[in-house]
Write a protein that holds these residues in place. Structure first.
Motif, PDB file in Angstrom:
ATOM      1  N   UNK A   1       3.168  23.238   8.935  1.00 36.55           N
ATOM      2  CA  UNK A   1       2.427  22.190   8.262  1.00 36.55           C
ATOM      3  C   UNK A   1       0.776  22.764   8.290  1.00 36.55           C
ATOM      4  N   UNK A   2       0.506  23.135   9.546  1.00 40.50           N
ATOM      5  CA  UNK A   2      -1.145  23.297   9.772  1.00 40.50           C
ATOM      6  C   UNK A   2      -1.278  24.501   8.422  1.00 40.50           C
ATOM      7  N   UNK A   3      -0.493  25.512   8.359  1.00 42.04           N
ATOM      8  CA  UNK A   3      -0.609  26.650   7.428  1.00 42.04           C
ATOM      9  C   UNK A   3      -0.839  26.097   6.166  1.00 42.04           C
ATOM     10  N   UNK A   4       0.035  25.097   5.499  1.00 41.57           N
ATOM     11  CA  UNK A   4       0.118  24.805   4.322  1.00 41.57           C
ATOM     12  C   UNK A   4      -0.859  23.930   3.924  1.00 41.57           C
ATOM     13  N   UNK A   5      -1.545  23.330   5.170  1.00 42.70           N
ATOM     14  CA  UNK A   5      -2.648  22.393   4.650  1.00 42.70           C
ATOM     15  C   UNK A   5      -4.094  22.821   5.144  1.00 42.70           C
ATOM     16  N   UNK A   6      -4.088  23.927   5.589  1.00 43.79           N
ATOM     17  CA  UNK A   6      -5.475  24.610   6.186  1.00 43.79           C
ATOM     18  C   UNK A   6      -6.418  24.580   5.144  1.00 43.79           C
ATOM     19  N   UNK A   7      -6.233  24.390   3.998  1.00 45.03           N
ATOM     20  CA  UNK A   7      -7.452  24.482   2.968  1.00 45.03           C
ATOM     21  C   UNK A   7      -7.769  23.121   2.678  1.00 45.03           C
ATOM     22  N   UNK A   8      -7.131  22.079   3.487  1.00 41.78           N
ATOM     23  CA  UNK A   8      -7.387  20.712   3.050  1.00 41.78           C
ATOM     24  C   UNK A   8      -7.917  20.068   3.938  1.00 41.78           C
ATOM     25  N   UNK A   9      -8.675  18.891   3.621  1.00 43.23           N
ATOM     26  CA  UNK A   9      -9.102  17.929   4.953  1.00 43.23           C
ATOM     27  C   UNK A   9      -8.489  16.612   4.538  1.00 43.23           C
ATOM     28  N   UNK A  10      -8.649  15.752   5.596  1.00 42.18           N
ATOM     29  CA  UNK A  10      -8.469  14.090   5.280  1.00 42.18           C
ATOM     30  C   UNK A  10      -6.791  14.006   5.668  1.00 42.18           C
ATOM     31  N   UNK A  11      -6.179  14.818   6.432  1.00 42.74           N
ATOM     32  CA  UNK A  11      -4.903  14.776   6.471  1.00 42.74           C
ATOM     33  C   UNK A  11      -4.792  14.557   8.069  1.00 42.74           C
ATOM     34  N   UNK A  12      -3.608  13.837   8.494  1.00 46.68           N
ATOM     35  CA  UNK A  12      -2.961  13.679   9.950  1.00 46.68           C
ATOM     36  C   UNK A  12      -1.562  14.159   9.681  1.00 46.68           C
ATOM     37  N   UNK A  13      -0.971  14.631  10.830  1.00 45.37           N
ATOM     38  CA  UNK A  13       0.521  14.831  10.878  1.00 45.37           C
ATOM     39  C   UNK A  13       1.075  13.609  11.799  1.00 45.37           C
ATOM     40  N   UNK A  14       2.377  13.219  11.404  1.00 47.09           N
ATOM     41  CA  UNK A  14       3.174  12.268  12.150  1.00 47.09           C
ATOM     42  C   UNK A  14       4.479  13.007  12.216  1.00 47.09           C
TER      43      UNK A  14
END
Ligand code: MG
Length: 382
Positions: free
Chosen positions: A60-73
């Protein structure tokens, strides 16, 4: 309208074939999940809660590394539990509207989001719905029997809700009730859900052959982006210069914190410019002692790796060196070959040119030299 979004990505996706769960598989150079995550954030989701299986954090962190404003659950045993977990991760003071979306539907757009939010003005929930186009049959003892498709719709995601109404419906839902969509939960407790126009491009990746269709759609969602770079360095007493990663004997050197390779600096900036990643100084601050005397190929490799991480591919580069001396032409081929090696590009996509300024300006007075570069990058256009 402000809204938060929950991206459900906790499934194991077994029908989509062996190996990685479908939300992590590559689509147009990016993980499937990255497409909808980016689209929802660009549409204004704040925050985006991404619900994953325990153990998938690194993916998940690799897929979202380019983005901000997300959290994981962390998701649960079934979809309903995953959505409950996503709702719990939203702060109580957050936006009143929430979107729930399946990560396996990569082609959501801002227009889809907007039509759902608009529909929330007069309902507890809104869903994209498509009239059934194929004929329907039921299978009885004597074979297939025609069934009416009148009034039947296929329902997709994202689905939009007033958050407190959806929370109340989930609170009332028995823990063992496994619902296939959130509108179903809302309807079960009397909520009013309306339809907006669905879109065949919101299809869900379910079977291996769905990826062929998704790949074709992803290929159409790419664009060429161009970046421009410029750099200049001053001459000082010395016996060599580095240009395009090639060492050239010269009766002067270039002043710089690194190896002062003016061409690689301009080219690195061109690539960073094409992908919106600032400039070379942002990534390699000249105040950082670890870059003292560094080979500038390090900077160029870093920029090329960022292109790949964003699902992009370098198309071609063009570098122009501006100086009276040294003569560039005898070294041009070596420079192109060096750039081809660093960037893993075919030689015919790499151009190195040189010009003088006919004695004018700082390059004409031989106080220093300059370089310009252009890079074209093929990027996903999400
Ligand atoms: Mg420089």
């Amino acid at each position: 309208m402000r809204f938060s979004a929950i991206l459900v990505a906790a499934g194991s996706g077994q029908r989509a074939g062996q190996g990685l769960a479908k939300q992590w598989r590559a689509l147009g150079g990016l993980p499937v999940l990255a497409w909808s995550a980016r689209a929802l954030i660009e549409a204004g989701a704040d925050p985006l809660v991404v619900v994953i299986r325990s153990g998938d954090e690194a993916l998940a962190k690799a897929a979202l590394s380019d983005l901000s404003g997300w959290v994981l659950a962390h998701g649960g045993e079934n979809r309903s539990e995953s959505v409950r977990s996503g709702l719990a991760a939203l702060s109580q003071g957050g936006p009143e509207a929430v979107l729930i979306h399946d990560a396996a539907r990569p082609f959501v757009t801002t227009a889809h989001v907007q039509s759902l939010l608009d529909a929330l003005a007069s309902a507890d929930g809104a869903v994209p719905a498509l009239a059934v186009a194929d004929s329907l049959k039921t299978l009885g003892d004597k074979g297939l029997v025609a069934a009416s498709r009148d009034g039947l719709f296929q329902v997709q995601t994202p689905q939009a809700f007033h958050r407190q109404a959806l929370q109340a419906a989930y609170d009332a839902l028995p823990p063992d009730a496994a619902m296939t969509d959130d509108a179903g939960v809302m309807e079960r407790f009397g909520g009013r859900v309306v339809a907006v126009a669905g879109d065949i491009r919101l299809f869900k990746l379910t079977y291996p052959e769905d990826f062929a269709m998704a790949d074709a759609l992803a290929a159409g969602r790419r664009a060429v982006r161009t970046g421009l770079g410029y750099d200049a360095h001053r001459f000082e007493p010395g016996d060599r210069v580095w240009l395009c990663g090639v060492e050239i004997a010269h009766d002067q050197g270039l002043v710089g914190h690194s190896d002062a390779d003016v061409a690689l600096h301009a080219l690195t900036d061109a690539i960073l410019g094409a992908i919106g990643e600032g400039d070379i100084g942002d990534h390699f601050p000249p105040t950082d002692p670890q870059w003292r005397g560094a080979a500038s190929a390090v900077f160029l490799r870093h920029a090329a790796a960022l292109v790949m991480a964003k699902g992009g591919a370098l198309i071609n580069i063009d570098v122009t060196l501006i100086c009276e001396q040294p003569k560039i032409k005898p070294h041009r081929q070596a420079m192109r070959e060096k750039l081809a090696e660093i960037l893993a590009l075919p030689l015919d996509r790499i151009s190195v040119k040189a010009t003088t300024t006919e004695g004018m300006g700082f390059t004409g007075r031989r106080e220093g030299m300059a370089a310009q570069a252009v890079a074209n990058v093929d990027m996903p256009l999400i």
